[in-house]
Motif scaffolding. Structure first.
Motif, PDB file in Angstrom:
ATOM      1  N   UNK A 168       0.807 -10.741   2.260  1.00  0.00           N
ATOM      2  CA  UNK A 168       0.280 -10.292   0.971  1.00  0.00           C
ATOM      3  C   UNK A 168      -0.428  -8.947   1.132  1.00  0.00           C
ATOM      4  N   UNK A 169      -0.196  -8.013   0.215  1.00  0.00           N
ATOM      5  CA  UNK A 169      -0.861  -6.701   0.303  1.00  0.00           C
ATOM      6  C   UNK A 169      -2.350  -6.810   0.023  1.00  0.00           C
ATOM      7  N   UNK A 170      -3.136  -5.958   0.704  1.00  0.00           N
ATOM      8  CA  UNK A 170      -4.562  -5.898   0.386  1.00  0.00           C
ATOM      9  C   UNK A 170      -4.756  -5.080  -0.881  1.00  0.00           C
ATOM     10  N   UNK A 171      -6.000  -4.943  -1.326  1.00  0.00           N
ATOM     11  CA  UNK A 171      -6.266  -4.281  -2.599  1.00  0.00           C
ATOM     12  C   UNK A 171      -5.823  -2.827  -2.584  1.00  0.00           C
ATOM     13  N   UNK A 172      -5.985  -2.148  -1.428  1.00  0.00           N
ATOM     14  CA  UNK A 172      -5.559  -0.749  -1.331  1.00  0.00           C
ATOM     15  C   UNK A 172      -4.053  -0.636  -1.495  1.00  0.00           C
ATOM     16  N   UNK A 173      -3.315  -1.544  -0.853  1.00  0.00           N
ATOM     17  CA  UNK A 173      -1.854  -1.532  -0.972  1.00  0.00           C
ATOM     18  C   UNK A 173      -1.426  -1.877  -2.391  1.00  0.00           C
ATOM     19  N   UNK A 174      -2.108  -2.817  -3.012  1.00  0.00           N
ATOM     20  CA  UNK A 174      -1.791  -3.176  -4.398  1.00  0.00           C
ATOM     21  C   UNK A 174      -1.970  -1.986  -5.334  1.00  0.00           C
ATOM     22  N   UNK A 175      -3.072  -1.266  -5.154  1.00  0.00           N
ATOM     23  CA  UNK A 175      -3.321  -0.097  -6.006  1.00  0.00           C
ATOM     24  C   UNK A 175      -2.245   0.970  -5.790  1.00  0.00           C
ATOM     25  N   UNK A 176      -1.809   1.141  -4.545  1.00  0.00           N
ATOM     26  CA  UNK A 176      -0.757   2.120  -4.245  1.00  0.00           C
ATOM     27  C   UNK A 176       0.559   1.722  -4.916  1.00  0.00           C
ATOM     28  N   UNK A 177       0.897   0.425  -4.833  1.00  0.00           N
ATOM     29  CA  UNK A 177       2.137  -0.057  -5.443  1.00  0.00           C
ATOM     30  C   UNK A 177       2.072   0.083  -6.962  1.00  0.00           C
ATOM     31  N   UNK A 178       0.957  -0.346  -7.550  1.00  0.00           N
ATOM     32  CA  UNK A 178       0.822  -0.271  -9.002  1.00  0.00           C
ATOM     33  C   UNK A 178       0.886   1.169  -9.497  1.00  0.00           C
ATOM     34  N   UNK A 179       0.232   2.081  -8.771  1.00  0.00           N
ATOM     35  CA  UNK A 179       0.268   3.494  -9.149  1.00  0.00           C
ATOM     36  C   UNK A 179       1.680   4.047  -9.072  1.00  0.00           C
ATOM     37  N   UNK A 180       2.402   3.668  -8.038  1.00  0.00           N
ATOM     38  CA  UNK A 180       3.774   4.161  -7.866  1.00  0.00           C
ATOM     39  C   UNK A 180       4.666   3.749  -9.027  1.00  0.00           C
ATOM     40  N   UNK A 181       4.517   2.491  -9.485  1.00  0.00           N
ATOM     41  CA  UNK A 181       5.366   2.007 -10.558  1.00  0.00           C
ATOM     42  C   UNK A 181       4.768   2.257 -11.944  1.00  0.00           C
ATOM     43  N   UNK A 182       3.562   2.817 -11.987  1.00  0.00           N
ATOM     44  CA  UNK A 182       2.965   3.192 -13.261  1.00  0.00           C
ATOM     45  C   UNK A 182       2.493   2.020 -14.099  1.00  0.00           C
ATOM     46  N   UNK A 183       1.991   0.962 -13.439  1.00  0.00           N
ATOM     47  CA  UNK A 183       1.459  -0.184 -14.160  1.00  0.00           C
ATOM     48  C   UNK A 183       0.084  -0.528 -13.591  1.00  0.00           C
ATOM     49  N   UNK A 184      -0.583  -1.471 -14.197  1.00  0.00           N
ATOM     50  CA  UNK A 184      -1.889  -1.903 -13.694  1.00  0.00           C
ATOM     51  C   UNK A 184      -1.711  -2.958 -12.609  1.00  0.00           C
ATOM     52  N   UNK A 185      -2.743  -3.135 -11.794  1.00  0.00           N
ATOM     53  CA  UNK A 185      -2.708  -4.180 -10.771  1.00  0.00           C
ATOM     54  C   UNK A 185      -2.624  -5.552 -11.422  1.00  0.00           C
ATOM     55  N   UNK A 186      -3.333  -5.737 -12.524  1.00  0.00           N
ATOM     56  CA  UNK A 186      -3.285  -7.027 -13.226  1.00  0.00           C
ATOM     57  C   UNK A 186      -1.879  -7.367 -13.675  1.00  0.00           C
TER      58      UNK A 186
END
Length: 295
Positions: free
Chosen positions: A43-61
């Motif tokens: 499972x990605x940590x919070x930093x990785x989640x934020x990077x993924x969400x930013x890349x796809x242009x959506x929120x972490x939630x």
């Protein structure tokens, strides 16, 4: 972790027509790391989640808790790819200035291959081979002046030499030819500095970076980051007599930042003094033996 994470990663990646290798490289992950996220092995940590969400242009939630298979977000993503004046999708290049990335969304780059797409948060332009894997673009000294203005122009980048470097699969890399002796002995004239794309916020203190600037061209120096004051201090290694004074840069002058991870050099070091003494001694012993055998 969110119940829709694995499904959403697959849906988002496929909506952009990316392979796992391409998605991982674009976000700065190793392929195995991203594959484990998508398969649910890790499972990605919070930093990785934020990077993924930013890349796809959506929120972490939304990434974690919204089933994007039933969401308009995917349809919007498809429309952005196909309808934003991205040019001829069967060609190799995006015409210059056809799409201007919004400064509010951060830096973007164009992947130049048969499946042209717009991907965020990396250099403006990269090139890929027929398999979709990134090339490593080289910037020779003679191309530096043009690179300062052409770093975002696919037509300019296409004309630069490209290489495949072993082990360089955990990020986006570029090769910069060194000019002069300001970084001697770390880097010598005509050495090739192999550098990985990095945001300014992740500059490594007192390490060698390549900064592409709007006013001072391409700078290869050791960097002291003072981003709280909006300043970067660029130091030369070869500055015993003050020939290469420090350069103080406003951070907003920097248009690209690359962290130097390796070098290629034609300047083999001369043998050390102790080694020379040993080899001289070995030669003397060989001469003595030769004389004894022939006396």
């Amino acid at each position: 972790m969110g119940i829709f994470l694995q499904t959403n990663l697959t849906v988002l990646r496929k909506s952009k027509k990316l392979t796992q290798t391409e998605a991982a490289s674009s976000m700065g992950f190793k392929r195995s790391t991203y594959n484990n996220y998508e398969s649910g092995h890790t499972e990605p940590n919070i930093e990785a989640l934020e990077k993924i969400a930013s890349f796809f242009g959506i929120s972490v939630d939304d990434l974690l808790f919204k089933d994007l298979r039933e969401s308009n977000l995917i349809a919007l993503s498809d429309n952005d790819e196909k309808g934003n004046n991205l040019g001829n999708l069967s060609g190799n290049l995006l015409p210059k200035n056809e799409t201007e990335p919004s400064s509010e969304e951060g830096p973007s780059f164009y992947v130049m291959n048969k499946d042209l797409r717009l991907i965020k948060s990396l250099p403006k332009v990269v090139t890929v081979d027929t398999a979709g894997d990134e090339n490593t673009v080289m910037v020779p000294v003679r191309a530096r002046a043009g690179y300062t203005s052409g770093y975002g122009d696919p037509h300019f980048i296409e004309r630069l030499p490209v290489y495949k470097l072993p082990g360089m699969n955990n990020g986006t890399y570029r090769i910069f030819e060194v000019e002069g002796l300001s970084m001697f002995p770390t880097l010598q004239d005509k050495d090739l500095a192999i550098a990985r794309w990095t945001p300014l916020s992740e500059i490594r203190e007192d390490r060698v970076h390549v900064l592409v600037t709007a006013t001072k061209g391409v700078i290869i120096k050791r960097i002291l980051s003072r981003l709280k004051e909006g300043i970067l201090i660029c130091k030369s290694d070869h500055n015993e007599r003050g020939h290469y004074p420090n350069i103080v840069l406003e951070a907003d002058e920097v248009v690209e930042c690359w962290y130097v991870v390796e070098r290629m050099t034609k300047h083999l070091p001369s043998p050390g003094e102790i080694y020379k003494r040993i080899t001289d001694l070995e030669a003397d012993i060989a001469l003595i033996k030769h004389k004894l055998m022939h006396d």
